[in-house]
Design a protein around this motif. Structure first.
Motif, mmCIF file in Angstrom:
data_model
loop_
_atom_site.group_PDB
_atom_site.id
_atom_site.type_symbol
_atom_site.label_atom_id
_atom_site.label_comp_id
_atom_site.label_asym_id
_atom_site.label_seq_id
_atom_site.Cartn_x
_atom_site.Cartn_y
_atom_site.Cartn_z
ATOM 1 N N ARG A 121 -25.796 12.199 47.776
ATOM 2 C CA ARG A 121 -26.070 10.792 48.051
ATOM 3 C C ARG A 121 -25.198 9.891 47.188
ATOM 4 O O ARG A 121 -24.708 8.861 47.635
ATOM 5 N N TYR A 122 -25.007 10.299 45.926
ATOM 6 C CA TYR A 122 -24.116 9.522 45.060
ATOM 7 C C TYR A 122 -22.689 9.551 45.622
ATOM 8 O O TYR A 122 -22.032 8.504 45.726
ATOM 9 N N LEU A 123 -22.185 10.725 45.972
ATOM 10 C CA LEU A 123 -20.821 10.829 46.496
ATOM 11 C C LEU A 123 -20.639 9.981 47.742
ATOM 12 O O LEU A 123 -19.607 9.325 47.908
ATOM 13 N N ASP A 124 -21.652 9.989 48.611
ATOM 14 C CA ASP A 124 -21.572 9.209 49.848
ATOM 15 C C ASP A 124 -21.593 7.700 49.598
ATOM 16 O O ASP A 124 -21.114 6.926 50.425
ATOM 17 N N SER A 125 -22.172 7.292 48.471
ATOM 18 C CA SER A 125 -22.282 5.855 48.191
ATOM 19 C C SER A 125 -21.443 5.427 46.991
ATOM 20 O O SER A 125 -21.546 4.283 46.560
ATOM 21 N N ALA A 126 -20.622 6.326 46.453
ATOM 22 C CA ALA A 126 -19.862 6.018 45.234
ATOM 23 C C ALA A 126 -19.055 4.735 45.368
ATOM 24 O O ALA A 126 -18.968 3.945 44.417
ATOM 25 N N HIS A 127 -18.493 4.497 46.542
ATOM 26 C CA HIS A 127 -17.685 3.290 46.752
ATOM 27 C C HIS A 127 -18.475 1.995 46.550
ATOM 28 O O HIS A 127 -17.899 0.939 46.285
ATOM 29 N N SER A 128 -19.800 2.069 46.675
ATOM 30 C CA SER A 128 -20.614 0.861 46.524
ATOM 31 C C SER A 128 -20.963 0.572 45.064
ATOM 32 O O SER A 128 -21.492 -0.504 44.769
ATOM 33 N N TRP A 129 -20.668 1.514 44.157
ATOM 34 C CA TRP A 129 -20.934 1.286 42.734
ATOM 35 C C TRP A 129 -19.745 0.577 42.105
ATOM 36 O O TRP A 129 -18.605 0.820 42.475
ATOM 37 N N PRO A 130 -19.984 -0.297 41.129
ATOM 38 C CA PRO A 130 -18.871 -0.943 40.430
ATOM 39 C C PRO A 130 -17.962 0.093 39.755
ATOM 40 O O PRO A 130 -18.405 1.198 39.417
ATOM 41 N N GLN A 131 -16.726 -0.272 39.524
ATOM 42 C CA GLN A 131 -15.741 0.639 38.931
ATOM 43 C C GLN A 131 -16.218 1.189 37.590
ATOM 44 O O GLN A 131 -15.991 2.356 37.283
ATOM 45 N N GLU A 132 -16.901 0.360 36.784
ATOM 46 C CA GLU A 132 -17.351 0.854 35.473
ATOM 47 C C GLU A 132 -18.300 2.046 35.622
ATOM 48 O O GLU A 132 -18.259 2.971 34.826
ATOM 49 N N TRP A 133 -19.143 2.047 36.682
ATOM 50 C CA TRP A 133 -20.044 3.167 36.910
ATOM 51 C C TRP A 133 -19.304 4.365 37.500
ATOM 52 O O TRP A 133 -19.548 5.500 37.132
ATOM 53 N N ARG A 134 -18.391 4.111 38.409
ATOM 54 C CA ARG A 134 -17.602 5.217 38.982
ATOM 55 C C ARG A 134 -16.768 5.890 37.891
ATOM 56 O O ARG A 134 -16.630 7.111 37.865
ATOM 57 N N GLY A 135 -16.243 5.088 36.980
ATOM 58 C CA GLY A 135 -15.463 5.642 35.875
ATOM 59 C C GLY A 135 -16.315 6.379 34.860
ATOM 60 O O GLY A 135 -15.845 7.320 34.207
ATOM 61 N N ALA A 136 -17.566 5.961 34.713
ATOM 62 C CA ALA A 136 -18.458 6.602 33.740
ATOM 63 C C ALA A 136 -19.054 7.905 34.276
ATOM 64 O O ALA A 136 -19.390 8.806 33.508
ATOM 65 N N ALA A 137 -19.174 8.014 35.590
ATOM 66 C CA ALA A 137 -19.737 9.234 36.191
ATOM 67 C C ALA A 137 -18.771 10.393 35.968
ATOM 68 O O ALA A 137 -17.561 10.197 35.837
ATOM 69 N N SER A 138 -19.316 11.591 35.919
ATOM 70 C CA SER A 138 -18.444 12.744 35.704
ATOM 71 C C SER A 138 -18.961 13.954 36.462
ATOM 72 O O SER A 138 -20.137 14.053 36.791
ATOM 73 N N SER A 139 -18.041 14.841 36.720
ATOM 74 C CA SER A 139 -18.363 16.120 37.356
ATOM 75 C C SER A 139 -17.390 17.130 36.764
ATOM 76 O O SER A 139 -16.176 16.937 36.840
#
Length: 195
Positions: A121-139
């Motif tokens: 669900r996160y991957l499918d909606s990642a584009h809707s999160w601000p860049q700071e959150w996308r940059g902070a997420a990790s895998s």
């Protein structure tokens, strides 16, 4: 108030009570919200209030959640909270009988499936999160050659680190520091494998 201790589930009856997809989702939702009514949780998991109420009672019967202090104006509302800081299951508690081992394995698979669903669900909606959150997420995937003792020490250290950050975030949130704060899921798996 919920116990500040992690509850180690070691009996088959409680494990079976928890090993239900909706109950696991409800427990997670309640853990995140800290307190909630059946109506609030039903909205979060998109299920009927009567079904959610039934499963909340089953979780309560097994000491996984408990009634919380009334928070609404309506005295008919029943508020719930986790009974402990969280729950854990250990293979050694269920390895002595085939039914116990099978139930422990089933809950592990169910938990993993829910983790994967949450991450998808996160991957499918990642584009809707601000860049700071996308940059902070990790895998990440790390592959190491360790002894069982080294893996155990690594796991302990990782849990201590995560618990420290979880406690810090919770304390700041409760103190009113909610600006920019979001729910964050961390799923750690450490296991041996043959190549």
């Amino acid at each position: 108030m919920a116990s500040n201790e992690l509850r180690r589930i070691s009996d088959l009856k409680t494990l079976k009570a928890f090993a239900h997809p909706l109950r696991m989702k409800l427990y997670r939702a309640l853990y995140i919200s800290r307190t909630a009514t059946a109506s609030q949780l039903a909205e979060q998991v998109d299920e009927a209030v009567s079904l959610v109420s039934y499963h909340l009672r089953k979780l309560a019967e097994n000491g996984l959640i408990k009634e919380a202090e009334q928070q609404g104006r309506d005295g008919r509302e029943r508020w719930w909270q986790p009974a402990s800081k969280g729950v854990s299951f250990h293979e050694e508690d269920f390895a002595d009988e085939p039914e116990k081992a099978a139930t422990h394995a089933a809950i592990g698979r169910l938990s993993f499936d829910q983790h994967v669903e949450l991450y998808r669900r996160y991957l499918d909606s990642a584009h809707s999160w601000p860049q700071e959150w996308r940059g902070a997420a990790s895998s990440s995937e790390y592959l190491a050659r360790l002894t069982a003792e080294e893996l155990s020490a690594l796991s302990r250290e990782m849990h201590e680190l995560i618990n420290r950050y979880e406690a810090l975030g919770r304390a700041r949130d409760e103190a009113g520091d909610t600006e920019g704060r979001e729910n964050v899921a961390m799923h750690l798996y450490a296991f041996p494998f043959h190549s």
